[in-house]
Design a protein around this motif. Structure first.
Motif, PDB file in Angstrom:
ATOM      1  N   GLY A   1       0.816  -1.204   0.000  1.00 49.77           N
ATOM      2  CA  GLY A   1       0.000   0.000   0.000  1.00 49.77           C
ATOM      3  C   GLY A   1       0.846   1.247   0.000  1.00 49.77           C
ATOM      4  O   GLY A   1       2.027   1.210  -0.364  1.00 49.77           O
ATOM      5  N   SER A   2       0.250   2.351   0.419  1.00 52.13           N
ATOM      6  CA  SER A   2       0.956   3.630   0.422  1.00 52.13           C
ATOM      7  C   SER A   2       0.220   4.630   1.300  1.00 52.13           C
ATOM      8  O   SER A   2      -0.904   4.384   1.739  1.00 52.13           O
ATOM      9  N   PHE A   3       0.879   5.752   1.528  1.00 53.62           N
ATOM     10  CA  PHE A   3       0.284   6.866   2.250  1.00 53.62           C
ATOM     11  C   PHE A   3      -0.204   7.904   1.253  1.00 53.62           C
ATOM     12  O   PHE A   3       0.454   8.180   0.250  1.00 53.62           O
ATOM     13  N   GLU A   4      -1.364   8.478   1.538  1.00 48.60           N
ATOM     14  CA  GLU A   4      -1.822   9.702   0.884  1.00 48.60           C
ATOM     15  C   GLU A   4      -1.934  10.725   1.992  1.00 48.60           C
ATOM     16  O   GLU A   4      -2.818  10.612   2.845  1.00 48.60           O
ATOM     17  N   GLY A   5      -1.002  11.636   2.027  1.00 47.76           N
ATOM     18  CA  GLY A   5      -0.963  12.580   3.137  1.00 47.76           C
ATOM     19  C   GLY A   5      -0.632  11.836   4.418  1.00 47.76           C
ATOM     20  O   GLY A   5       0.370  11.128   4.488  1.00 47.76           O
ATOM     21  N   ASP A   6      -1.509  11.962   5.411  1.00 46.49           N
ATOM     22  CA  ASP A   6      -1.258  11.359   6.716  1.00 46.49           C
ATOM     23  C   ASP A   6      -1.929  10.003   6.905  1.00 46.49           C
ATOM     24  O   ASP A   6      -1.839   9.419   7.987  1.00 46.49           O
ATOM     25  N   ILE A   7      -2.611   9.495   5.894  1.00 51.31           N
ATOM     26  CA  ILE A   7      -3.330   8.223   5.995  1.00 51.31           C
ATOM     27  C   ILE A   7      -2.659   7.180   5.107  1.00 51.31           C
ATOM     28  O   ILE A   7      -2.475   7.391   3.908  1.00 51.31           O
ATOM     29  N   GLY A   8      -2.316   6.040   5.715  1.00 46.34           N
ATOM     30  CA  GLY A   8      -1.724   4.928   4.972  1.00 46.34           C
ATOM     31  C   GLY A   8      -2.672   3.745   4.965  1.00 46.34           C
ATOM     32  O   GLY A   8      -3.242   3.384   5.995  1.00 46.34           O
ATOM     33  N   MET A   9      -2.859   3.129   3.791  1.00 46.31           N
ATOM     34  CA  MET A   9      -3.712   1.956   3.638  1.00 46.31           C
ATOM     35  C   MET A   9      -2.863   0.848   3.015  1.00 46.31           C
ATOM     36  O   MET A   9      -2.262   1.050   1.949  1.00 46.31           O
ATOM     37  N   PHE A  10      -2.839  -0.319   3.676  1.00 50.12           N
ATOM     38  CA  PHE A  10      -2.021  -1.446   3.241  1.00 50.12           C
ATOM     39  C   PHE A  10      -2.874  -2.711   3.277  1.00 50.12           C
ATOM     40  O   PHE A  10      -3.657  -2.910   4.204  1.00 50.12           O
ATOM     41  N   TYR A  11      -2.723  -3.573   2.263  1.00 46.70           N
ATOM     42  CA  TYR A  11      -3.575  -4.756   2.116  1.00 46.70           C
ATOM     43  C   TYR A  11      -2.756  -5.993   1.782  1.00 46.70           C
ATOM     44  O   TYR A  11      -1.691  -5.895   1.165  1.00 46.70           O
ATOM     45  N   CYS A  12      -3.300  -7.164   2.139  1.00 43.95           N
ATOM     46  CA  CYS A  12      -2.754  -8.435   1.678  1.00 43.95           C
ATOM     47  C   CYS A  12      -3.834  -9.503   1.757  1.00 43.95           C
ATOM     48  O   CYS A  12      -4.829  -9.341   2.466  1.00 43.95           O
TER      49      CYS A  12
ATOM     50  N   HIS B   1      -4.491   0.149   8.590  1.00 46.97           N
ATOM     51  CA  HIS B   1      -4.798   1.565   8.418  1.00 46.97           C
ATOM     52  C   HIS B   1      -3.900   2.346   9.374  1.00 46.97           C
ATOM     53  O   HIS B   1      -3.963   2.144  10.586  1.00 46.97           O
ATOM     54  N   TRP B   2      -3.047   3.196   8.821  1.00 48.28           N
ATOM     55  CA  TRP B   2      -2.169   4.041   9.621  1.00 48.28           C
ATOM     56  C   TRP B   2      -2.675   5.477   9.528  1.00 48.28           C
ATOM     57  O   TRP B   2      -2.938   5.981   8.433  1.00 48.28           O
ATOM     58  N   ASP B   3      -2.804   6.142  10.671  1.00 47.44           N
ATOM     59  CA  ASP B   3      -3.210   7.542  10.705  1.00 47.44           C
ATOM     60  C   ASP B   3      -2.152   8.309  11.494  1.00 47.44           C
ATOM     61  O   ASP B   3      -2.024   8.140  12.707  1.00 47.44           O
ATOM     62  N   LYS B   4      -1.392   9.129  10.787  1.00 44.20           N
ATOM     63  CA  LYS B   4      -0.348   9.917  11.451  1.00 44.20           C
ATOM     64  C   LYS B   4      -0.704  11.407  11.471  1.00 44.20           C
ATOM     65  O   LYS B   4       0.161  12.266  11.480  1.00 44.20           O
ATOM     66  N   THR B   5      -2.026  11.686  11.495  1.00 47.56           N
ATOM     67  CA  THR B   5      -2.499  13.069  11.569  1.00 47.56           C
ATOM     68  C   THR B   5      -1.932  13.773  12.795  1.00 47.56           C
ATOM     69  O   THR B   5      -1.490  14.915  12.722  1.00 47.56           O
ATOM     70  N   ASP B   6      -1.950  13.084  13.932  1.00 53.38           N
ATOM     71  CA  ASP B   6      -1.328  13.596  15.153  1.00 53.38           C
ATOM     72  C   ASP B   6       0.070  12.984  15.218  1.00 53.38           C
ATOM     73  O   ASP B   6       0.233  11.824  15.574  1.00 53.38           O
ATOM     74  N   LYS B   7       1.069  13.751  14.857  1.00 54.37           N
ATOM     75  CA  LYS B   7       2.445  13.238  14.750  1.00 54.37           C
ATOM     76  C   LYS B   7       2.964  12.651  16.057  1.00 54.37           C
ATOM     77  O   LYS B   7       3.830  11.791  16.055  1.00 54.37           O
ATOM     78  N   ASN B   8       2.453  13.103  17.192  1.00 50.97           N
ATOM     79  CA  ASN B   8       2.904  12.599  18.485  1.00 50.97           C
ATOM     80  C   ASN B   8       2.140  11.372  18.959  1.00 50.97           C
ATOM     81  O   ASN B   8       2.531  10.740  19.930  1.00 50.97           O
ATOM     82  N   ASN B   9       1.035  11.033  18.271  1.00 48.48           N
ATOM     83  CA  ASN B   9       0.190   9.912  18.675  1.00 48.48           C
ATOM     84  C   ASN B   9      -0.381   9.193  17.451  1.00 48.48           C
ATOM     85  O   ASN B   9      -1.601   9.184  17.244  1.00 48.48           O
TER      86      ASN B   9
END
Length: 80
Positions: free
Chosen positions: A20-31, A45-53
């Protein structure tokens, strides 16, 4: 495109790579994988909107992505 490899320490083997990949602060990865003998799609599902959390979540789909069962989540906290 990014590959994520997950190792199950209980079994001592690598799971199939997540693609998968990130678009902005959201990453979606599949298998594709197998759970309890049935084929599934796994989503990270990765959410790095809050860089500290940043938040990581996992879901399974038994119907090729029509529906998702969210079954794990983790919020990490930056050490200062």
């Amino acid at each position: 495109m990014v590959l994520i490899y997950w190792a199950d320490s209980n079994r001592g083997v690598m799971d199939p790579p997540m693609v998968g990949s990130f678009e902005g602060d959201i990453g979606m990865f599949y298998c594709k994988d197998v759970f309890k003998g049935k084929p599934i799609i796994v989503m990270f599902h990765w959410d790095k909107t809050d860089k500290n959390n940043p938040v990581w979540s996992q879901a399974f789909s038994p119907d090729n992505g029509v529906s998702w069962e969210w079954n794990a989540t983790n919020t990490s906290h930056r050490m200062k």
